[in-house]
Write a protein that holds these residues in place. Structure first.
Motif, mmCIF file in Angstrom:
data_model
loop_
_atom_site.group_PDB
_atom_site.id
_atom_site.type_symbol
_atom_site.label_atom_id
_atom_site.label_comp_id
_atom_site.label_asym_id
_atom_site.label_seq_id
_atom_site.Cartn_x
_atom_site.Cartn_y
_atom_site.Cartn_z
ATOM 1 N N LEU A 5 0.713 -1.204 -0.127
ATOM 2 C CA LEU A 5 -0.054 0.122 0.105
ATOM 3 C C LEU A 5 0.880 1.325 -0.019
ATOM 4 N N GLY A 6 1.899 1.273 0.657
ATOM 5 C CA GLY A 6 2.853 2.262 0.889
ATOM 6 C C GLY A 6 3.507 2.762 -0.702
ATOM 7 N N ASN A 7 3.702 1.591 -1.065
ATOM 8 C CA ASN A 7 4.684 1.862 -2.474
ATOM 9 C C ASN A 7 3.571 2.379 -3.642
ATOM 10 N N LEU A 8 2.249 1.748 -3.262
ATOM 11 C CA LEU A 8 1.363 2.320 -4.239
ATOM 12 C C LEU A 8 0.928 3.710 -4.168
ATOM 13 N N PHE A 9 0.867 4.293 -2.892
ATOM 14 C CA PHE A 9 0.849 5.578 -2.539
ATOM 15 C C PHE A 9 1.810 6.478 -3.110
ATOM 16 N N ARG A 10 2.998 5.930 -3.015
ATOM 17 C CA ARG A 10 4.139 6.713 -3.433
ATOM 18 C C ARG A 10 4.216 7.097 -5.071
ATOM 19 N N ARG A 11 3.912 5.835 -5.718
ATOM 20 C CA ARG A 11 3.862 5.803 -7.109
ATOM 21 C C ARG A 11 2.807 6.760 -7.668
ATOM 22 N N ARG A 12 1.568 6.741 -6.746
ATOM 23 C CA ARG A 12 0.751 7.827 -7.191
ATOM 24 C C ARG A 12 0.981 9.352 -6.914
ATOM 25 N N GLY A 13 2.051 9.551 -6.144
ATOM 26 C CA GLY A 13 2.232 10.637 -5.753
ATOM 27 C C GLY A 13 1.672 11.125 -4.265
ATOM 28 N N GLU A 14 1.003 10.293 -3.903
ATOM 29 C CA GLU A 14 0.186 10.544 -2.316
ATOM 30 C C GLU A 14 1.241 10.431 -1.386
ATOM 31 N N TYR A 15 2.230 11.255 -1.234
ATOM 32 C CA TYR A 15 3.226 10.800 -0.423
ATOM 33 C C TYR A 15 3.018 11.085 1.098
ATOM 34 N N ASP A 16 1.789 11.992 1.341
ATOM 35 C CA ASP A 16 1.594 11.961 2.792
ATOM 36 C C ASP A 16 0.948 10.746 3.084
ATOM 37 N N ARG A 17 0.234 9.953 2.305
ATOM 38 C CA ARG A 17 -0.533 8.650 2.925
ATOM 39 C C ARG A 17 0.705 7.603 2.946
ATOM 40 N N ALA A 18 1.624 7.755 1.926
ATOM 41 C CA ALA A 18 2.740 6.826 1.745
ATOM 42 C C ALA A 18 3.297 7.027 3.271
ATOM 43 N N VAL A 19 3.642 8.306 3.786
ATOM 44 C CA VAL A 19 4.471 8.232 4.802
ATOM 45 C C VAL A 19 3.827 7.872 6.082
ATOM 46 N N ARG A 20 2.480 8.094 6.017
ATOM 47 C CA ARG A 20 1.667 7.536 7.405
ATOM 48 C C ARG A 20 1.688 5.894 7.244
ATOM 49 N N VAL A 21 1.596 5.357 6.326
ATOM 50 C CA VAL A 21 1.505 3.846 6.376
ATOM 51 C C VAL A 21 2.954 3.339 6.736
ATOM 52 N N HIS A 22 4.164 4.206 6.213
ATOM 53 C CA HIS A 22 5.446 3.460 6.902
ATOM 54 C C HIS A 22 5.692 3.968 8.345
ATOM 55 N N GLU A 23 5.274 5.139 8.694
ATOM 56 C CA GLU A 23 5.294 5.409 9.990
ATOM 57 C C GLU A 23 4.695 4.635 10.918
ATOM 58 N N HIS A 24 3.429 4.231 10.687
ATOM 59 C CA HIS A 24 2.512 3.353 11.250
ATOM 60 C C HIS A 24 3.393 1.892 11.293
ATOM 61 N N LEU A 25 3.967 1.335 10.455
ATOM 62 C CA LEU A 25 4.897 0.018 10.557
ATOM 63 C C LEU A 25 5.974 0.514 11.647
ATOM 64 N N LEU A 26 6.881 1.429 11.424
ATOM 65 C CA LEU A 26 7.563 1.722 12.312
ATOM 66 C C LEU A 26 6.996 1.906 13.606
ATOM 67 N N SER A 27 6.236 2.309 13.990
ATOM 68 C CA SER A 27 5.596 2.490 15.525
ATOM 69 C C SER A 27 5.119 0.990 16.036
ATOM 70 N N ARG A 28 5.001 -0.047 15.225
ATOM 71 C CA ARG A 28 4.629 -1.303 15.652
ATOM 72 C C ARG A 28 5.872 -1.954 16.326
ATOM 73 N N ALA A 29 5.723 -2.708 17.232
ATOM 74 C CA ALA A 29 6.681 -3.456 18.207
ATOM 75 C C ALA A 29 6.568 -4.943 17.902
ATOM 76 N N ASP A 30 5.816 -5.293 16.916
ATOM 77 C CA ASP A 30 5.619 -6.983 16.710
ATOM 78 C C ASP A 30 6.337 -7.066 15.185
ATOM 79 N N ILE A 31 6.899 -6.095 14.554
ATOM 80 C CA ILE A 31 7.619 -6.271 13.340
ATOM 81 C C ILE A 31 8.923 -6.916 13.368
#
Length: 389
Positions: free
Chosen positions: A77-103
């Motif tokens: 999903l993050g890659n798709l957002f970035r390819r479409r130019g929706e960088y703010d949504r891509a940032v939120r996806v990757h920040e959400h992943l970084l905030s998780r303790a289980d990955i």
């Protein structure tokens, strides 16, 4: 009150039956959810393969909602957002992943790299640099350093770019010697603009010492020495291009002729240029030869005749609009004044041929660039003009 065993006997089977029904309902819900997640996932892949990005994003969002713990869907999903130019949504996806303790640590590094790319594509260079620095010591270290070097080049922070290039060299990524020479040349140009020619010459001398095969430092040094009145030093520096048949010789021809005239070595320079022209015919070198011959020939008429003959000889062996234009300009006394429309048409036809063209992106310019302003590639401009490629 006496305990009624009848109710106990009836209640136990009832409770068991209710528990069994509840477990079956939970299992059914799990099966439905598991069926929905793959269905949404494959649906998204199908849309992606058909280049239907809007529908693919909707399908992946549905899959993420059904199974929020699936990190792969978040990355897609993050890659798709970035390819479409929706960088703010891509940032939120990757920040959400970084905030998780289980990955896992690998997924965390991957998310950090994705976040850096989001910032980079969005043009937020400061945030991108900070995100890339956090990838030091990871499997993405080489890619992160290359991206940081590109950021420093874009912002013209040459010392920082050089530091990263040296780190890449030490890690065995590639040889960045020529690139480092370019960085020193860029710093020298900035010093010239500030009026500190002495410091610029020191930078160019250091670049030549570190990278003796690099053409640009020698060319810039010769041109700077010529502008500073050091004609003999400029002559000696620029002679190397023609003695060794350097590919950058056409770029040095005009300055070399000026240096030779300034220090009284026009004859020697002319001989060297002629020998080089015989091996590698080129309009810029031919122009330099005619300039020196005009100085060495006492008679202006003879000088003009020699120049016309040289351009004519060039045309016979190498058909060229640029050479034809120079011949016509010099032969006005013989052919007469060209009508204005003819002269304008000839000039318009010649101008595009006299440009330089980037081999990487096709960007054309009147002057030669070592760093393409279009695609940011280094050394992508051949030293010859469009007509001679």
């Amino acid at each position: 009150m006496e305990l009624d065993l009848t109710w106990i006997l009836l209640g136990l089977p009832t409770a068991f039956a209710l528990g069994w029904i509840a477990s079956r309902l939970d299992l059914r819900q799990m099966r439905i959810a598991n069926r929905q997640a793959p269905r949404a996932y494959f649906k998204g892949l199908n849309h992606l393969l058909n280049e239907q990005q809007d529908q693919a994003i909707d399908a992946f969002i549905e899959a993420v909602q059904n199974d929020p713990d699936t990190s792969e869907l978040h990355f897609a999903l993050g890659n798709l957002f970035r390819r479409r130019g929706e960088y703010d949504r891509a940032v939120r996806v990757h920040e959400h992943l970084l905030s998780r303790a289980d990955i896992s640590q690998a997924d965390r590094q991957r998310a950090q790299h994705g976040l850096a790319l989001d910032y980079l594509k969005a043009g937020l260079l400061d945030r991108a640099e900070e995100a890339l620095r956090k990838l030091e010591g990871t499997s993405y270290e080489g890619q992160a350093r290359l991206a940081r070097m590109a950021i420093y080049e874009r912002s013209r922070e040459w010392p920082e770019a050089a530091a990263v290039a040296r780190l890449l060299e030490k890690s065995g990524e590639a040889d960045f010697g020529t690139r480092l020479a370019h960085y020193q040349c860029e710093q020298a140009r900035e010093e010239v603009q500030k009026g500190d020619s002495a410091k610029a010459l020191d930078l160019l001398a250091q670049a030549l010492q570190d990278h003796p095969r690099a053409a640009r430092p020698r060319l810039l040094m010769g041109q700077l020495q010529l502008s500073q009145g050091q004609a003999r030093a400029a002559y000696e520096n620029l002679s190397v291009f023609f003695e060794h048949n350097d590919m950058a010789a056409p770029l040095a021809a005009a300055s070399y002729a000026q240096a030779a005239l300034a220090c009284g070595l026009a004859t020697q320079a002319g001989d060297l240029l002629k020998a080089h022209y015989q091996r590698q015919p080129c309009i810029d070198v031919l122009d330099a030869i005619t300039t020196l011959e005009a100085h060495n020939t006492p008679s202006a008429t003879t000088s003009e005749a020699n120049a016309l003959q040289r351009y004519l000889d060039h045309l016979q062996n190498h058909p060229s609009m640029m050479a034809a234009s120079r011949w016509l300009n010099g032969a006005r006394n013989e052919v007469g004044v060209l009508p204005a429309p003819v002269q304008k048409t000839l000039e318009n036809a010649t101008k595009p041929l006299a440009r330089y063209r980037c081999a990487a992106c096709g960007f054309e310019a009147k002057e030669h660039f070592w760093h393409c302003p279009g695609c940011q590639s280094w050394d992508s401009y051949p030293p010859r003009r469009v007509e001679e490629l």
